[in-house]
Design a protein around this motif. Sequence first.
Motif, short mmCIF file in Angstrom:
data_model
loop_
_atom_site.label_atom_id
_atom_site.label_comp_id
_atom_site.label_asym_id
_atom_site.label_seq_id
_atom_site.Cartn_x
_atom_site.Cartn_y
_atom_site.Cartn_z
N ALA A 1 0.85 -1.19 0.00
CA ALA A 1 0.00 0.00 0.00
C ALA A 1 0.88 1.24 0.00
N GLY A 2 0.95 1.90 -1.13
CA GLY A 2 1.75 3.11 -1.22
C GLY A 2 1.06 4.29 -0.56
N ILE A 3 1.74 4.96 0.34
CA ILE A 3 1.27 6.21 0.94
C ILE A 3 2.30 7.27 0.59
N LEU A 4 1.93 8.14 -0.33
CA LEU A 4 2.88 9.12 -0.87
C LEU A 4 2.52 10.52 -0.40
N ALA A 5 3.54 11.30 -0.07
CA ALA A 5 3.35 12.71 0.31
C ALA A 5 4.12 13.57 -0.69
N THR A 6 3.49 14.65 -1.15
CA THR A 6 4.13 15.52 -2.13
C THR A 6 3.68 16.96 -1.93
N GLN A 7 4.48 17.90 -2.36
CA GLN A 7 4.15 19.32 -2.20
C GLN A 7 3.16 19.80 -3.24
N ARG A 8 3.35 19.36 -4.49
CA ARG A 8 2.51 19.86 -5.57
C ARG A 8 2.10 18.71 -6.47
#
Length: 435
Positions: free
Chosen positions: A224-231
């Motif tokens: 399960a990918g949990i990705l955080a990104t700014q934009r």
Amino acid sequence: MLATVEPRTLQEMHARKVAADRRGEEAALRLVTSSLKPAAPPLPATPTGDIVLGRADTGGNIGIDLQALIEGRLLVQGASGSGKSWTLRRLLEQTAGRVQQVVIDPEGEFSSLAESYGHLRVDAHHLDAAAMATLAHRVREHRLSILVDFSDLDREGQMIAIAALFGALIDSPPEHWNSTIVAVDEAHLFAPFGGHSSAPASVRNASIAAVTDLMSRGRKRGLAGILATQRLNRLSKSVISEAHNYLIGLNTLDLDIRRAAETIGWDARRAFDRLPMLKPGEFVAVGSAFSRSPAVTHVGPVQTQHRGAAPTLAAPAPLDANAAARLLDLEHLAGVSAADAETRAAAAMAPGLKAVRGFIRDPAFATAGKAWGALLPLAPEGATVAELAAFLEVPAQDLAAGLALLDAQGVLEFTGEGATRAVRVEEHIAKELRP
């Protein structure tokens, strides 16, 4: 000839018209009322009773359905300072011990999480691509939670490591397909959209493909990918499209707001009104893991130290200009900079100029010049080294250094040994220089 209508029929038609008008008025009233006071979004019950993301702005907890989170993956997005790393930490803390975790830490901010929850911390710069792949296979085999610190790798090295790690996690044999959260902070660094990367195309494409596979093929393998990104516009679209759960935070740029509105199902007007006004730690939660409709959530506190937060306000050191200059040792820094400038200028020279510059600056250059001036008229015979030293009236060791400098340029020939050692100008050079 006009058809006649029975009076009873006319009365029925009038009654039906009045009823239709009344229904239209009631529908219009409901529409106006709903626009003045929007209905609160339905809140899901907290599935396990203690896995809580935070509180909704309408009251009540926003819980995390862990199974839905694993099956639907998650994208956390918000501008710098919106609290996305804090939110990622909250999610990891709330699910630690319930599911295996692989945490990708590009800036070294999550080490306290590993210390508090027993995750093995791995320094990525100690492992090459093959070793990283072996690590991934063993992590899945033994169901170990780890934190991989990428902070000491350059951007290209980070992408190479991600491609190897995620590829091996996905390619593990079916008997090792256990549910595993793979959390990636600053995911746009590993799966950039368009030209937002200086890494070679082959490295960039391999990294993007690995993150995309994590979010697509990884689902059937328990990842399960949990990705955080700014934009959103800096993250590959192929990665964004695979997430079914979203946490959207503060956005201020028009392009980001429009993309975020499309993602969470808001109309543009509402998005432009609400998203720029969100405070740090406030996110719009959308997806089966949180709420069936968008719900603004105040993310709860974290237990481990959050190193990504901005420093607190502090006054500067109370020093005058002279004391500050002494503390910084500015004179020494200026001297070092001047020396570095000279070195950089020398490094920028063409190879031929570098050789000439080195030849002229050699301490033995003056003696070499005297020796060359004495040997050239004697060509092609030359003289013994002892005779030459006596003629030039220079110490033997100084003459030896001068002759060695000329010999390094390939212009001299030596014969004999010891006291009988002789030197002359190299024959073909003597012929070229002879009038």
